[in-house]
Write a protein that holds these residues in place. Structure first.
Motif, PDB file in Angstrom:
ATOM      1  N   ALA A 427       0.907  -1.357  -0.029  1.00  0.00           N
ATOM      2  CA  ALA A 427      -0.033  -0.053   0.090  1.00  0.00           C
ATOM      3  C   ALA A 427       1.036   1.288   0.087  1.00  0.00           C
ATOM      4  O   ALA A 427       0.848   2.236  -0.810  1.00  0.00           O
ATOM      5  N   ARG A 428       1.930   1.295   0.753  1.00  0.00           N
ATOM      6  CA  ARG A 428       2.812   2.445   1.085  1.00  0.00           C
ATOM      7  C   ARG A 428       3.589   2.760  -0.202  1.00  0.00           C
ATOM      8  O   ARG A 428       3.575   3.744  -0.494  1.00  0.00           O
ATOM      9  N   TRP A 429       4.284   1.706  -0.685  1.00  0.00           N
ATOM     10  CA  TRP A 429       5.251   1.842  -1.926  1.00  0.00           C
ATOM     11  C   TRP A 429       4.562   2.162  -3.049  1.00  0.00           C
ATOM     12  O   TRP A 429       4.947   2.568  -4.001  1.00  0.00           O
ATOM     13  N   THR A 430       3.415   1.510  -2.988  1.00  0.00           N
ATOM     14  CA  THR A 430       2.406   1.918  -4.344  1.00  0.00           C
ATOM     15  C   THR A 430       2.366   3.287  -4.590  1.00  0.00           C
ATOM     16  O   THR A 430       2.378   3.866  -5.703  1.00  0.00           O
ATOM     17  N   GLN A 431       1.833   3.801  -3.491  1.00  0.00           N
ATOM     18  CA  GLN A 431       1.515   5.369  -3.284  1.00  0.00           C
ATOM     19  C   GLN A 431       2.995   6.143  -3.882  1.00  0.00           C
ATOM     20  O   GLN A 431       2.871   7.164  -4.477  1.00  0.00           O
ATOM     21  N   GLN A 432       4.118   5.713  -3.134  1.00  0.00           N
ATOM     22  CA  GLN A 432       5.215   6.488  -3.337  1.00  0.00           C
ATOM     23  C   GLN A 432       5.816   6.222  -4.690  1.00  0.00           C
ATOM     24  O   GLN A 432       6.062   7.361  -5.440  1.00  0.00           O
ATOM     25  N   LEU A 488       5.916  -2.222  -9.415  1.00  0.00           N
ATOM     26  CA  LEU A 488       7.159  -1.751  -8.652  1.00  0.00           C
ATOM     27  C   LEU A 488       7.172  -2.061  -7.260  1.00  0.00           C
ATOM     28  O   LEU A 488       8.197  -2.541  -6.645  1.00  0.00           O
ATOM     29  N   SER A 489       6.037  -1.847  -6.675  1.00  0.00           N
ATOM     30  CA  SER A 489       5.977  -2.334  -4.962  1.00  0.00           C
ATOM     31  C   SER A 489       6.133  -3.898  -4.884  1.00  0.00           C
ATOM     32  O   SER A 489       6.738  -4.384  -4.073  1.00  0.00           O
ATOM     33  N   TYR A 490       5.545  -4.492  -5.610  1.00  0.00           N
ATOM     34  CA  TYR A 490       5.752  -6.155  -5.539  1.00  0.00           C
ATOM     35  C   TYR A 490       7.214  -6.313  -5.769  1.00  0.00           C
ATOM     36  O   TYR A 490       7.817  -7.293  -4.995  1.00  0.00           O
ATOM     37  N   MET A 491       7.929  -5.768  -6.767  1.00  0.00           N
ATOM     38  CA  MET A 491       9.333  -5.987  -6.760  1.00  0.00           C
ATOM     39  C   MET A 491       9.998  -5.742  -5.608  1.00  0.00           C
ATOM     40  O   MET A 491      10.798  -6.566  -5.197  1.00  0.00           O
TER      41      MET A 491
END
Length: 524
Positions: A427-432, A488-491
């Motif tokens: 959730a956090r990294w997707t937003q970033q 990108l967040s999954y990576m």
């Protein structure tokens, strides 16, 4: 006191006891993940929201993690065979009631009862298998038990998908009934109970210990399950339960160390192998449940796969683990040091995570993930048996049950922490990543303008007005950016998981010489 070697079984009797215990462990673990694919159907037939229906999973997990540390004590109080048989009956009856539930909260209540029965199955099954084998064969015993524990989470989604697609959601619970009846009969006929001396009177029972354990573990599990969706400590419920969990834990430790008849025997943690084993079991739980959680979510949300297809993707990984288990068991019997096997497992798990980090794209197919998932299966095979054997290898008699309870609880908590951390990171990294990607979408970029114009023309051709078509084009572009940010967040998550496992390698290799060795000379 009964000599632990009196519980060692041979021939057909040992085979039957092993099959019964593995079947019970498998029932419990399959039920942890089988529900995931049925939530949408439950939501529709019970008229509930997705947030409410998630309680079907949460209630089971909370009950599971509360009962696991108490199983050793309950076995001593009621006799292992009686307690194991009663747990199977509770689990099976609750499965029937879950299938017949007419409202959501009725289903949640029955799932909680099912979790109380199920948590006991997991740890007691491990103790029964461990004590049924002589000391020199403990590695093989843990390999057989491990096949159920590792394969179980993977079997749940495809089996659940099949039952929901071809029948209806209550059948994911009804499937437990014939197996439960069979397991109860075999337990009563074949399983033996150790003699642990006099039972406690009601006024000696550690009621405060039970209350504090339920408060701290139950609160912690709720926080981990619901933290991300409720915005963690910004939510008053999450904040209050976190405080209850911390103070409940400290009071629980004080109570168990000062009370004459504690509900959880903390003294068993003086065994250095068990201490090392519980930490590694936590990390193993993080990896098993974390990767079992992230792959179906990725394939369904990004690649648009069905739940059944997403579940089937994990089968090669489980088969690999299943094939590895007996091989690892044999290696341990031959005297190969557990720490080298565990270090190899952590390295292979890092390779799997890094491989997935490199490979995943919006177009990744099942064929791209096959070999990384086979590597995952190898890593789990190398980790589970040595870690479990190491944890219980130097324990004797009633301490085996206490040790199994600690490792069982730490595996479950590792899984809960893993899922909570991964959910939050995504959730956090997707937003970033979305914030980072948007500056690349500029009005001066001819590539961007060509893309928008092409989409606009497509919508105009489908009957939309000029302005509506432009709005639709921007919406499609936004979805594309969001999808790329999510990938990108999954990576990042796969890389994060890999690094955690790699960091563990030097610590494993620092385990003192002689730790984790099974003294074969004492075996009968």
């Amino acid at each position: 006191m009964q000599d632990e070697n009196e519980l060692v079984e041979y021939g057909l009797r040992r085979v039957i006891i092993t099959i019964t215990a593995v079947m019970c462990a498998l029932l419990e673990i399959v039920d942890t993940t089988i529900v995931n694919v049925a939530l949408n159907d439950m939501k529709g037939s019970l008229g509930a929201t997705l947030t409410d229906v998630a309680w079907v999973i949460t209630a089971y997990a909370i009950a599971n993690v509360i009962i696991i540390p108490m199983t050793s004590w309950l076995s001593k109080q009621f006799g292992r065979r009686n307690y194991f048989a009663a747990s199977i009956i509770i689990f099976t009856t609750a499965s029937f009631l879950c299938g017949n539930a007419t409202s959501l909260w009725e289903l949640v209540a029955f799932r909680f009862v099912q979790g109380l029965g199920g948590g006991a199955l997991l740890v007691t099954a491990q103790t029964i298998i461990t004590e049924s084998y002589p000391l020199a064969k403990r590695g093989m015993a843990q390999a057989i038990y491990g096949m159920g524990v590792i394969v179980g989470p993977t079997l749940g989604p495809p089996l659940g998908g099949y039952l929901v697609d071809h029948f209806s959601w209550p059948y994911i619970f009804y499937i437990n009934i014939p197996l439960g009846i069979m397991a109860t009969s075999l337990t009563v006929l074949f399983v033996r109970s150790p003699k642990y001396g006099a039972k406690l009177r009601a006024n000696q029972v550690d009621w405060w210990g039970i209350a504090l354990l339920a408060a701290f573990i139950g609160s912690l599990q709720f926080v981990l399950e619901h933290g991300q969706q409720d915005d963690w400590f910004a939510d008053n419920t999450i904040l209050s339960l976190s405080i209850i969990s911390i103070f409940g834990f400290l009071l629980f430790l004080w109570r168990e160390m000062t009370y004459e008849h504690p509900i959880v025997n903390l003294g068993v943690l003086k065994d250095s192998n068990l201490r090392i084993g519980t930490i590694m079991t936590f990390i193993l739980g993080f990896g098993v449940y974390g990767s079992t959680f992230i792959i179906p979510i990725y394939t369904q949300s990004i690649l648009g796969w069905t739940a059944t297809d997403a579940g089937l993707l994990l089968i090669p990984s489980s088969i690999t683990t299943g094939l590895m288990m007996p091989v690892i068991g044999k290696l341990i019997e031959k005297g190969v040091s557990q720490k080298y096997l565990v270090a190899s497992g952590f390295i292979i798990f890092f390779i799997y995570s890094y491989w997935m980090h490199i490979f995943i794209t919006p177009d990744t197919g099942g064929e791209h993930m096959f070999w990384p998932l086979v590597a995952r299966g190898m890593g789990l095979g190398l980790l589970f048996v040595p870690i479990t054997t190491l944890s219980l290898s130097t324990l004797k008699g009633k301490d085996i049950g206490d040790g199994a309870a600690f490792t069982g609880m730490m595996r479950q908590l590792g899984g809960s922490f893993g899922i909570a951390i991964i959910t939050t990171m995504i959730a956090r990294w997707t937003q970033q990543h979305r914030v980072d990607l948007i500056p690349n979408i500029t009005a001066t970029s001819t590539v961007v303008q060509d893309r928008i114009h092409g989409l606009q023309q497509m919508f105009i051709a489908n009957g939309f007005s000029f302005n509506n078509a432009l709005d639709k084009a921007y919406q499609v572009l936004n979805v594309t950016i969001m999808k790329q940010a999510t990938i990108l967040s999954y990576m990042d998550v796969f890389l994060f998981m890999g690094v955690i496992f790699l960091i563990c390698v030097p610590f494993v290799l620092l385990i003192k010489k002689g730790a984790g060795k099974v003294d074969i000379s004492k075996a009968h």
